[in-house]
Design an enzyme around this catalytic site. Structure first.
Site, PDB file in Angstrom:
ATOM      1  N   GLU A   1      53.282  72.195  19.883  1.00  0.00           N
ATOM      2  CA  GLU A   1      53.210  72.465  21.779  1.00  0.00           C
ATOM      3  C   GLU A   1      54.513  72.744  22.535  1.00  0.00           C
ATOM      4  OE1 GLU A   1      52.492  68.344  22.994  1.00  0.00           O
ATOM      5  OE2 GLU A   1      53.164  69.029  24.603  1.00  0.00           O
TER       6      GLU A   1
ATOM      7  N   LYS B   1      58.537  58.621  17.677  1.00  0.00           N
ATOM      8  CA  LYS B   1      58.739  59.908  17.837  1.00  0.00           C
ATOM      9  C   LYS B   1      59.830  60.379  17.463  1.00  0.00           C
ATOM     10  CE  LYS B   1      54.832  62.016  21.160  1.00  0.00           C
ATOM     11  NZ  LYS B   1      54.405  63.086  22.179  1.00  0.00           N
TER      12      LYS B   1
ATOM     13  N   GLU C   1      57.161  59.334  13.455  1.00  0.00           N
ATOM     14  CA  GLU C   1      56.088  59.881  14.520  1.00  0.00           C
ATOM     15  C   GLU C   1      57.034  61.696  14.771  1.00  0.00           C
ATOM     16  OE1 GLU C   1      53.645  59.149  17.157  1.00  0.00           O
ATOM     17  OE2 GLU C   1      53.047  61.049  18.003  1.00  0.00           O
TER      18      GLU C   1
ATOM     19  N   ASN D   1      44.708  60.135  22.852  1.00  0.00           N
ATOM     20  CA  ASN D   1      44.135  60.240  23.877  1.00  0.00           C
ATOM     21  C   ASN D   1      42.519  59.379  24.309  1.00  0.00           C
ATOM     22  OD1 ASN D   1      46.448  60.954  25.756  1.00  0.00           O
ATOM     23  ND2 ASN D   1      46.682  62.270  26.465  1.00  0.00           N
TER      24      ASN D   1
ATOM     25  N   HIS E   1      62.824  70.555  27.829  1.00  0.00           N
ATOM     26  CA  HIS E   1      61.694  70.194  28.921  1.00  0.00           C
ATOM     27  C   HIS E   1      61.912  71.527  30.293  1.00  0.00           C
ATOM     28  CE1 HIS E   1      58.223  68.203  30.472  1.00  0.00           C
ATOM     29  NE2 HIS E   1      57.999  66.996  29.444  1.00  0.00           N
TER      30      HIS E   1
ATOM     31  N   ARG F   1      63.996  58.699  32.230  1.00  0.00           N
ATOM     32  CA  ARG F   1      62.451  58.362  30.851  1.00  0.00           C
ATOM     33  C   ARG F   1      63.080  58.245  29.579  1.00  0.00           C
ATOM     34  NH1 ARG F   1      58.338  63.968  29.490  1.00  0.00           N
ATOM     35  NH2 ARG F   1      57.649  62.437  28.043  1.00  0.00           N
TER      36      ARG F   1
ATOM     37  N   ASP G   1      60.158  63.928  24.169  1.00  0.00           N
ATOM     38  CA  ASP G   1      58.365  64.414  23.697  1.00  0.00           C
ATOM     39  C   ASP G   1      58.731  65.735  22.935  1.00  0.00           C
ATOM     40  OD1 ASP G   1      56.136  64.657  23.029  1.00  0.00           O
ATOM     41  OD2 ASP G   1      55.475  64.882  25.418  1.00  0.00           O
TER      42      ASP G   1
ATOM     43  N   LYS H   1      47.956  54.437  21.553  1.00  0.00           N
ATOM     44  CA  LYS H   1      48.487  55.018  22.598  1.00  0.00           C
ATOM     45  C   LYS H   1      48.410  54.132  23.960  1.00  0.00           C
ATOM     46  CE  LYS H   1      49.639  58.942  26.176  1.00  0.00           C
ATOM     47  NZ  LYS H   1      49.634  60.139  25.581  1.00  0.00           N
TER      48      LYS H   1
ATOM     49  N   GLU I   1      50.905  57.428  29.757  1.00  0.00           N
ATOM     50  CA  GLU I   1      50.252  58.607  30.629  1.00  0.00           C
ATOM     51  C   GLU I   1      49.290  58.432  31.070  1.00  0.00           C
ATOM     52  OE1 GLU I   1      51.225  62.083  27.743  1.00  0.00           O
ATOM     53  OE2 GLU I   1      53.181  62.025  28.666  1.00  0.00           O
TER      54      GLU I   1
ATOM     55  N   ARG J   1      51.893  52.643  18.593  1.00  0.00           N
ATOM     56  CA  ARG J   1      53.105  54.257  19.538  1.00  0.00           C
ATOM     57  C   ARG J   1      53.821  53.539  20.829  1.00  0.00           C
ATOM     58  NH1 ARG J   1      51.131  58.538  21.864  1.00  0.00           N
ATOM     59  NH2 ARG J   1      52.503  60.027  20.520  1.00  0.00           N
TER      60      ARG J   1
ATOM     61  N   TRP K   1      57.790  65.146  35.428  1.00  0.00           N
ATOM     62  CA  TRP K   1      57.049  65.809  34.424  1.00  0.00           C
ATOM     63  C   TRP K   1      57.379  67.499  35.002  1.00  0.00           C
ATOM     64  CZ3 TRP K   1      51.519  64.846  34.387  1.00  0.00           C
ATOM     65  CH2 TRP K   1      50.938  63.730  33.278  1.00  0.00           C
TER      66      TRP K   1
HETATM   67  C1  GCV Z   1      48.103  63.406  23.617  1.00  0.00           C
HETATM   68  C2  GCV Z   1      53.345  65.083  25.208  1.00  0.00           C
HETATM   69  C3  GCV Z   1      51.481  66.137  25.263  1.00  0.00           C
HETATM   70  C4  GCV Z   1      50.545  64.900  25.098  1.00  0.00           C
HETATM   71  C5  GCV Z   1      50.704  64.079  24.120  1.00  0.00           C
HETATM   72  C6  GCV Z   1      51.153  63.526  24.995  1.00  0.00           C
HETATM   73  C7  GCV Z   1      51.197  61.975  23.660  1.00  0.00           C
HETATM   74  O1  GCV Z   1      53.090  64.704  26.868  1.00  0.00           O
HETATM   75  O2  GCV Z   1      52.028  66.430  26.295  1.00  0.00           O
HETATM   76  O3  GCV Z   1      49.498  65.791  25.608  1.00  0.00           O
HETATM   77  O4  GCV Z   1      49.319  63.151  24.583  1.00  0.00           O
HETATM   78  O5  GCV Z   1      52.282  63.980  24.760  1.00  0.00           O
HETATM   79  O6  GCV Z   1      52.302  61.970  22.335  1.00  0.00           O
HETATM   80  O7  GCV Z   1      50.460  60.926  23.613  1.00  0.00           O
END
Ligand code: GCV
Length: 712
Positions: free
Chosen positions: A405, A372, A399, A222, A533, A348, A377, A299, A303, A336, A555
């Site tokens: 998290e 990923k 990734e 981000n 999730h 999703r 996620d 990215k 989001e 990404r 979400w």
């Molecule tokens: C960096 C998830 C996380 C976000 C993260 C995102 C991503 O949604 O909650 O914090 O943002 O993944 O991998 O880009």
């Protein structure tokens, strides 16, 4: 106790705790306690010989050897006047006349730019490679042999990495907060850079080199465009200079709208020539300052991040524009595939595949698509991402998450190597049986030379780097698997334990057991049978299966578990979202069949009646209740095993882990109680009598708020 004894005890405790605060990671170099091995090592390491005009990298290797030998054996490593017997010789055929005289080049050639050999010749230990960085990696391997107390009498080791780019992704912001970071603030002290070089940067680089990590993305995906301005690039340059001798290349995240935000342009459209020129100029500027700059991680259109789709362009258009700017300098783009939108009505889990699969073959040859491990996620458990194997013409970079998290964040012990391996070993069937994700990622399935693996870092300013001491094991395991994905999780755990705690079996065994059971335990008390999730809103801390009615459905938790009176789980078969169809037929038919789907993924792919008979013979509802309880019991087992180590481990580290396990136990119970009370409102069935009663009501759990949960 007399006053004197109390004082002595306190002093001892102080020094012991100070000596073992976790800062040294797995590079502690404590004295070898095995008498005969120690004698063997001392005998073999009378002196060392390296090129006299040492490169910074060879100097690093020699320095590391000296510190290590002093610590491990209590002797100074002397430089040899000439190579006699019992000399440690390190170098390349070009830098060391002795190595050249051994005529090893034929064996060295296949080892490439980073591989090495450690071999015994004429009574001398030789660490040889084609490059200085190969020598450094070999040196760390050699030291690992000593640290894990293995004989070095007759060595014949060669090693090359499976994957070319082995990269940490720091989600570090310029204000030093770390997104999803639970170990303090960012290591990068931007305000004091470029003037002040925190010695910690060097230890960071040492640690990474010791496990073969060769790249670091300094900033959050981000992204903030400011990092690409001259003032910040001066700071990045200093970090790159510090990391260079350790083989650690620096990368940055590139904000797609940077040409507008810091370039004064009106658009960031990748097909606009001014925009293209802006990125070319930016790349030239960066490489002028940092000639070995690695490239960009991006990215885009995810989001809220800007991207090429804002201009009606594709991800390939965006990636190729940046790739063209980096190409003359040898840089790469890691683009990404973590993309999804709440405006898109489709599941999703399907969106990344839908966006990227049609672009296979359209990316330039210095682009990797970074995917990923799973399609949602970083959940405690996910089936492998269907994009692996689906884009044969494109290098697919893995990734993984090292930070935790959705995995208990900073206080739960979860050794993640088994989770990484589960994904790497999964069979995509892309080219028939045996087409594992590992073979996709290491390039062997589709003949890619550009290959990569990334891990989202768990490192911060906490004294022990990772907050939870066992977070270190995930950093370690990531690096070791990135180098060599064939290693087993247990092997890696044992190495780490030996170097981090002790070589005594009565320490190694209980800690191995704790680590090997830990990831499954977390899955059991958070998201059993493929649930996903269902964490707290935003911060993702603690249970939140009731999260609903938010501005983005994707979400919320109800989007994913879909519990109702009939059952629970996301139907991703042909009768539902049909996400299973994104896998190759062998996998699709397995995941798509209620009978054949592994129970660990059951509720990921199926909406299952509460009365469904599980393999254990229990009905789903009861099985779920017992699985949550099992997770709690596993944490209790971990606590007991840890307690048995009280006199084996220094007080500082012992007590911290003990306290964290206590938190973990409490939170595992919280997960069990909150989830079972909530899901019971749908199943309408009793929670079995032999499962401890929840201490609070569902309303209580739903009412808990954590406005300042870290990492958010
Ligand atoms: C960096 C998830 C996380 C976000 C993260 C995102 C991503 O949604 O909650 O914090 O943002 O993944 O991998 O880009």
């Amino acid at each position: 106790m007399t006053k004197f004894k109390v004082l002595l005890f306190l002093l001892l405790a102080f020094f012991q705790a100070k000596a073992e605060d976790g800062y040294d990671l797995w590079l502690r170099y404590k004295p070898v306690d095995n008498v005969s091995l120690k004698a063997e090592y001392v005998q073999a390491l009378k002196a060392y010989s390296a090129a006299t005009d040492k490169s910074p990298t060879i100097q690093v290797a020699v320095d590391e050897l000296s510190i290590a030998i002093k610590g491990l054996l209590g002797v100074e490593l002397k430089s040899a006047d000439q190579v006699g017997e019992q000399t440690l010789v390190l170098g390349t055929s070009a830098s060391s006349p002795y190595i050249a005289s051994l005529k090893l080049q034929k064996s060295l050639d296949p080892l490439g730019d980073e591989g090495y050999m450690i071999t015994t010749k004429k009574g001398n230990v030789i660490i040889a490679a084609n490059t200085d960085i190969g020598v450094l990696y070999g040196t760390f391997h050699f030291l690992r042999l000593l640290q894990t107390q293995q004989s070095i009498k007759k060595l014949n080791i060669t090693s090359t990495p499976n994957v070319k780019l082995r990269v940490l992704n720091h989600w570090d912001n310029l204000d030093r907060t770390v997104e999803r970071g639970y170990a303090g603030f960012s290591l990068w002290d931007w305000h004091r850079l470029p003037g002040y070089i925190d010695p910690r940067y060097i230890d960071y680089a040492r640690a990474n080199a010791s496990i073969g990590i060769n790249g670091t993305v300094l900033t959050n995906v981000n992204a903030n465009a400011l990092v690409l301005t001259p003032a910040y690039l001066e700071k990045v340059k200093v970090l790159a200079n510090v990391f260079r001798p350790y083989g650690l290349k620096v990368y940055l995240t590139a904000r797609f709208s940077a040409p507008i935000e810091i370039g004064g342009l009106k658009t960031a459209d990748p097909l606009n020539t001014e925009v293209q020129q802006w990125w070319k100029d930016k790349a030239d500027e960066i490489y002028n300052m940092i000639p070995d700059f690695g490239g960009f991680l991006v990215k885009a259109n995810s989001e809220g991040q800007p991207g090429p789709q804002n201009y009606g362009r594709t991800h390939a258009d965006g990636a190729n524009m940046m790739a063209a700017a980096l190409k003359p300098h040898g840089g790469v783009v890691m683009w990404r595939a973590f993309v999804y939108s709440n405006e898109e009505p489709d599941d999703r889990a399907k969106q990344a595949y839908n966006d990227f699969k049609p672009l296979d073959g359209k990316f330039d040859d210095n682009v990797l698509v970074q995917v990923k491990n799973g399609a949602i996620d970083f959940q405690p458990r996910e089936p492998f991402h269907p994009l692996f194997g689906a884009m044969p013409k494109t290098p697919m970079m893995m990734e993984f998450q090292i930070t935790q998290e959705y995995l208990g964040q900073g206080t739960h012990l979860a050794y993640l190597s088994p989770m990484y391996k589960e994904c790497l070993d999964a069979d995509t069937y892309a080219k028939g049986k045996g087409s594992t994700v590992a073979k996709v990622v290491d390039g062997s399935l589709n003949n890619h030379r550009l290959t990569g693996i990334a891990g989202v870092s768990n490192i911060g300013t906490e004294r022990n780097w990772t907050g939870h001491l066992f977070g270190q094991s995930n950093w370690y395991a990531f690096g070791r698997l990135a180098w060599s994905h064939g290693l087993s999780s247990e092997e890696i755990a044992k190495e780490w334990i030996r170097m981090t705690f002790s070589n005594q079996e009565d320490v190694i065994n209980p800690i191995t057991n704790i680590m090997m059971a830990s990831h499954e335990a977390v899955v059991s008390y958070m998201t059993p049978f493929g649930l996903h999730h269902i964490m707290g809103w935003g911060h993702h801390y603690g249970p939140g299966p009731w999260i609903a009615n938010k501005h983005r459905a994707d979400w919320t938790s109800v989007y994913y578990h879909k519990a109702d009176k009939n059952g629970i789980g996301f139907d991703r078969t042909a009768s539902g979202s049909n996400a299973v169809a994104q896998y190759f037929p062998e996998v699709a038919s397995k995941f798509g069949s209620l009978e054949e789907c592994p129970e660990k993924f059951l509720l990921w792919f199926h909406h299952v009646p509460w009365t469904y008979k599980m393999k254990s013979g229990k009905e789903l509802w009861n099985a779920m209740c017992y699985e949550y309880q099992h997770g709690v019991e596993e944490v209790e087992n971990m606590q007991q095993k840890w307690q048995s180590l009280e006199n084996e481990i220094d007080a500082g580290r012992f007590e911290q882990v003990k306290s964290f396990l206590k938190i973990q136990k409490k939170e595992a119970e919280w997960w069990r109680d909150a989830c079972l009370l909530y899901f019971q409102t749908f199943s309408g069935k009793p929670i079995p009598e032999d499962i401890p009663k929840a201490s609070q009501t569902l309303e209580y759990y739903e009412g808990l708020t954590f406005p300042f949960a870290p990492g958010n």
